[in-house]
Design a protein around this motif. Structure first.
Motif, PDB file in Angstrom:
ATOM      1  N   UNK A   1      44.156 -51.132   0.128  1.00 52.57           N
ATOM      2  CA  UNK A   1      45.372 -50.658  -0.538  1.00 52.57           C
ATOM      3  C   UNK A   1      45.431 -51.063  -1.998  1.00 52.57           C
ATOM      4  N   UNK A   2      44.788 -52.148  -2.382  1.00 50.61           N
ATOM      5  CA  UNK A   2      44.687 -52.471  -3.809  1.00 50.61           C
ATOM      6  C   UNK A   2      43.852 -51.414  -4.526  1.00 50.61           C
ATOM      7  N   UNK A   3      42.784 -50.961  -3.876  1.00 43.32           N
ATOM      8  CA  UNK A   3      41.976 -49.888  -4.464  1.00 43.32           C
ATOM      9  C   UNK A   3      42.819 -48.628  -4.651  1.00 43.32           C
ATOM     10  N   UNK A   4      43.609 -48.275  -3.648  1.00 45.07           N
ATOM     11  CA  UNK A   4      44.471 -47.095  -3.769  1.00 45.07           C
ATOM     12  C   UNK A   4      45.459 -47.242  -4.929  1.00 45.07           C
ATOM     13  N   UNK A   5      46.045 -48.417  -5.081  1.00 46.69           N
ATOM     14  CA  UNK A   5      47.023 -48.626  -6.154  1.00 46.69           C
ATOM     15  C   UNK A   5      46.370 -48.545  -7.536  1.00 46.69           C
ATOM     16  N   UNK A   6      45.199 -49.171  -7.689  1.00 46.04           N
ATOM     17  CA  UNK A   6      44.517 -49.132  -8.982  1.00 46.04           C
ATOM     18  C   UNK A   6      44.037 -47.723  -9.323  1.00 46.04           C
ATOM     19  N   UNK A   7      43.564 -46.989  -8.329  1.00 50.48           N
ATOM     20  CA  UNK A   7      43.132 -45.623  -8.590  1.00 50.48           C
ATOM     21  C   UNK A   7      44.314 -44.721  -8.939  1.00 50.48           C
ATOM     22  N   UNK A   8      45.472 -44.983  -8.358  1.00 50.26           N
ATOM     23  CA  UNK A   8      46.661 -44.218  -8.711  1.00 50.26           C
ATOM     24  C   UNK A   8      47.037 -44.433 -10.163  1.00 50.26           C
ATOM     25  N   UNK A   9      46.862 -45.649 -10.649  1.00 52.16           N
ATOM     26  CA  UNK A   9      47.250 -45.969 -12.023  1.00 52.16           C
ATOM     27  C   UNK A   9      46.200 -45.577 -13.056  1.00 52.16           C
ATOM     28  N   UNK A  10      44.918 -45.704 -12.704  1.00 54.08           N
ATOM     29  CA  UNK A  10      43.884 -45.583 -13.734  1.00 54.08           C
ATOM     30  C   UNK A  10      42.837 -44.488 -13.478  1.00 54.08           C
ATOM     31  N   UNK A  11      42.759 -43.941 -12.289  1.00 46.09           N
ATOM     32  CA  UNK A  11      41.713 -42.961 -11.987  1.00 46.09           C
ATOM     33  C   UNK A  11      42.298 -41.570 -11.771  1.00 46.09           C
ATOM     34  N   UNK A  12      43.186 -41.459 -10.826  1.00 48.43           N
ATOM     35  CA  UNK A  12      43.740 -40.151 -10.495  1.00 48.43           C
ATOM     36  C   UNK A  12      44.575 -39.615 -11.650  1.00 48.43           C
ATOM     37  N   UNK A  13      44.523 -38.299 -11.825  1.00 46.87           N
ATOM     38  CA  UNK A  13      45.268 -37.631 -12.893  1.00 46.87           C
ATOM     39  C   UNK A  13      46.188 -36.601 -12.258  1.00 46.87           C
TER      40      UNK A  13
ATOM     41  N   UNK B   1      31.041 -50.462   2.307  1.00 44.55           N
ATOM     42  CA  UNK B   1      30.278 -49.333   1.779  1.00 44.55           C
ATOM     43  C   UNK B   1      31.150 -48.089   1.682  1.00 44.55           C
ATOM     44  N   UNK B   2      31.989 -47.855   2.686  1.00 38.41           N
ATOM     45  CA  UNK B   2      32.878 -46.683   2.645  1.00 38.41           C
ATOM     46  C   UNK B   2      33.922 -46.821   1.540  1.00 38.41           C
ATOM     47  N   UNK B   3      34.414 -48.031   1.321  1.00 41.02           N
ATOM     48  CA  UNK B   3      35.381 -48.243   0.243  1.00 41.02           C
ATOM     49  C   UNK B   3      34.742 -47.990  -1.118  1.00 41.02           C
ATOM     50  N   UNK B   4      33.526 -48.487  -1.301  1.00 43.08           N
ATOM     51  CA  UNK B   4      32.821 -48.250  -2.564  1.00 43.08           C
ATOM     52  C   UNK B   4      32.539 -46.767  -2.752  1.00 43.08           C
ATOM     53  N   UNK B   5      32.079 -46.096  -1.696  1.00 41.94           N
ATOM     54  CA  UNK B   5      31.808 -44.664  -1.798  1.00 41.94           C
ATOM     55  C   UNK B   5      33.056 -43.866  -2.117  1.00 41.94           C
ATOM     56  N   UNK B   6      34.177 -44.219  -1.496  1.00 41.54           N
ATOM     57  CA  UNK B   6      35.428 -43.511  -1.770  1.00 41.54           C
ATOM     58  C   UNK B   6      35.827 -43.660  -3.233  1.00 41.54           C
ATOM     59  N   UNK B   7      35.663 -44.851  -3.779  1.00 43.94           N
ATOM     60  CA  UNK B   7      36.010 -45.081  -5.176  1.00 43.94           C
ATOM     61  C   UNK B   7      35.134 -44.251  -6.122  1.00 43.94           C
TER      62      UNK B   7
ATOM     63  N   UNK C   1      34.123 -32.479   0.790  1.00 48.03           N
ATOM     64  CA  UNK C   1      35.199 -33.457   0.583  1.00 48.03           C
ATOM     65  C   UNK C   1      34.727 -34.853   1.005  1.00 48.03           C
ATOM     66  N   UNK C   2      33.777 -35.445   0.306  1.00 50.69           N
ATOM     67  CA  UNK C   2      33.245 -36.753   0.737  1.00 50.69           C
ATOM     68  C   UNK C   2      34.251 -37.876   0.624  1.00 50.69           C
ATOM     69  N   UNK C   3      35.280 -37.737  -0.208  1.00 49.43           N
ATOM     70  CA  UNK C   3      36.283 -38.800  -0.276  1.00 49.43           C
ATOM     71  C   UNK C   3      37.027 -38.935   1.043  1.00 49.43           C
ATOM     72  N   UNK C   4      37.291 -37.807   1.721  1.00 50.94           N
ATOM     73  CA  UNK C   4      37.917 -37.874   3.042  1.00 50.94           C
ATOM     74  C   UNK C   4      36.937 -38.431   4.090  1.00 50.94           C
TER      75      UNK C   4
END
Length: 363
Positions: free
Chosen positions: A194-206, A259-265, A300-303
């Motif tokens: 969930x920290x990864x999700x929060x950081x990606x919401x702030x800095x990755x996703x547009x 590995x799945x967390x890294x791949x998702x990122x 859709x590899x992120x899913x």
């Protein structure tokens, strides 16, 4: 009667020179009336300078009707052809302050889809008057607020169960029983997710600046927060039973989870930067990073990585609540992947037609 002069005669050459102004006249030469006539004819009629034409801009009038009663709510006038639908919503908000632009839904037909804010108003015009139907979408929230609220809840809720509050567990039993290492590892993996999700919401996703109804955020929070409470209660319970195959099962599942967390990122980073080249949009292609090579097999590899994370977490903790949550996430990711795959087929058919949506070969 005077005959025509031949082109090669000296008189004809002198006449041409006089027309072109190549032979200046001396003071002793007396210009004849015929010479002036020919000069006037060759010069043509004197034309006045062209008048400046003022370009006329055609403005549109947007008539907004209620989608239920078909009654006119207001008319937005003097809408320029370069305006977007968001500009119309802002003017509509000035006329009707009770409806903010985020909760205004405009349709070209009563049963048609809601028009996007970025659409050009000229593309909707058949005449100078454009009729749109209004629907109140209710209270709206931004996508950034939506995801930050949805993901911050599980992070905090899990930590409350991890510290074993006396109001949740029996304090005597909590201090007596030894915590298995998988309990600490599960807390780390869950928080990392969930920290990864929060950081990606702030800095990755547009996000395009759109909004979603408040009720959707309430549903999402109820789902994630409720399941997190159930999962965290069982894993952090003093009588929690570790996995059947011990450290080997935990280590294998934890490695797969990371590995799945890294791949998702890395997939999310590629998706966020796929249109930065300025060229025509194309399907995201794998990079030198091995985690992105899943693009060769699925659209859709992120899913796919998200599903892998929760299946790994289920194997690592070996609890029923996590298994049920993972099962529901697989269903949800399949639905999202199928929907996205159909959009990819319309836009990038040659690149996507041989790929699966979520899991290679199966889906």
């Amino acid at each position: 009667m005077q005959g025509r002069q031949k082109p090669g005669t000296p008189e004809h050459q002198e006449d041409l020179a006089a027309r072109e102004g190549a032979l200046p006249m001396s003071h002793n030469d007396k210009p004849s009336f015929t010479g002036f006539s020919q000069l006037a004819v060759s010069a043509g009629h004197l034309k006045p300078p062209p008048a400046l034409k003022h370009s006329k801009i055609t403005y549109f009038e947007v008539e907004i009707l209620d989608v239920q009663s078909k009654k006119q709510i207001c008319i937005v006038d003097k809408v320029s052809p370069s305006s977007t639908l968001l500009d119309v919503k802002l003017k509509f908000h000035k006329a009707c302050p009770q409806w903010s632009p985020s909760r205004v839904g405009l349709q070209l037909e009563r049963n048609g889809p809601y028009l996007k804010d970025s659409i050009n108003i000229q593309s909707l015009a058949v005449s100078s008057i454009i009729t749109l139907y209004f629907t109140d979408l209710g209270q709206q929230v931004g996508w950034t607020t939506f995801f930050l609220t949805e993901y911050s809840g599980p992070l905090l809720i899990y930590l409350l169960f991890y510290i074993r509050l006396s109001t949740i567990y029996d304090q005597v039993e909590s201090t007596k029983n030894f915590r298995h290492p998988v309990v600490h590892l599960a807390c780390f993996c869950h928080c990392l997710h969930y920290i990864r999700h929060l950081l990606e919401t702030l800095f990755v996703h547009k996000f395009s600046g759109g909004h979603t109804p408040l009720k959707n955020m309430i549903k999402g929070c109820a789902f994630y927060w409720g399941f997190t409470s159930w999962i965290a209660y069982y894993i952090n319970h003093p009588q929690y039973t570790p996995p059947s195959f011990g450290h080997r099962q935990v280590s294998f599942a934890a490695l797969a989870f990371l590995m799945c967390e890294a791949g998702n990122h890395f997939i999310n980073v590629v998706l966020a930067h796929q249109n930065h080249s300025g060229s025509k949009a194309c399907f995201p292609s794998p990079t030198y990073n091995p985690f992105t090579w899943l693009f060769f097999l699925v659209s859709c590899p992120n899913y796919t990585y998200e599903v892998g994370s929760w299946i790994s977490f289920t194997v690592m903790t070996q609890t029923l609540p996590v298994g049920i949550f993972a099962f529901l996430m697989v269903i949800q990711m399949c639905l999202w992947a199928q929907r996205k795959h159909k959009l990819y087929l319309k836009r990038f058919y040659p690149e996507v037609r041989r790929k699966a949506a979520l899991i290679p070969i199966i889906f």
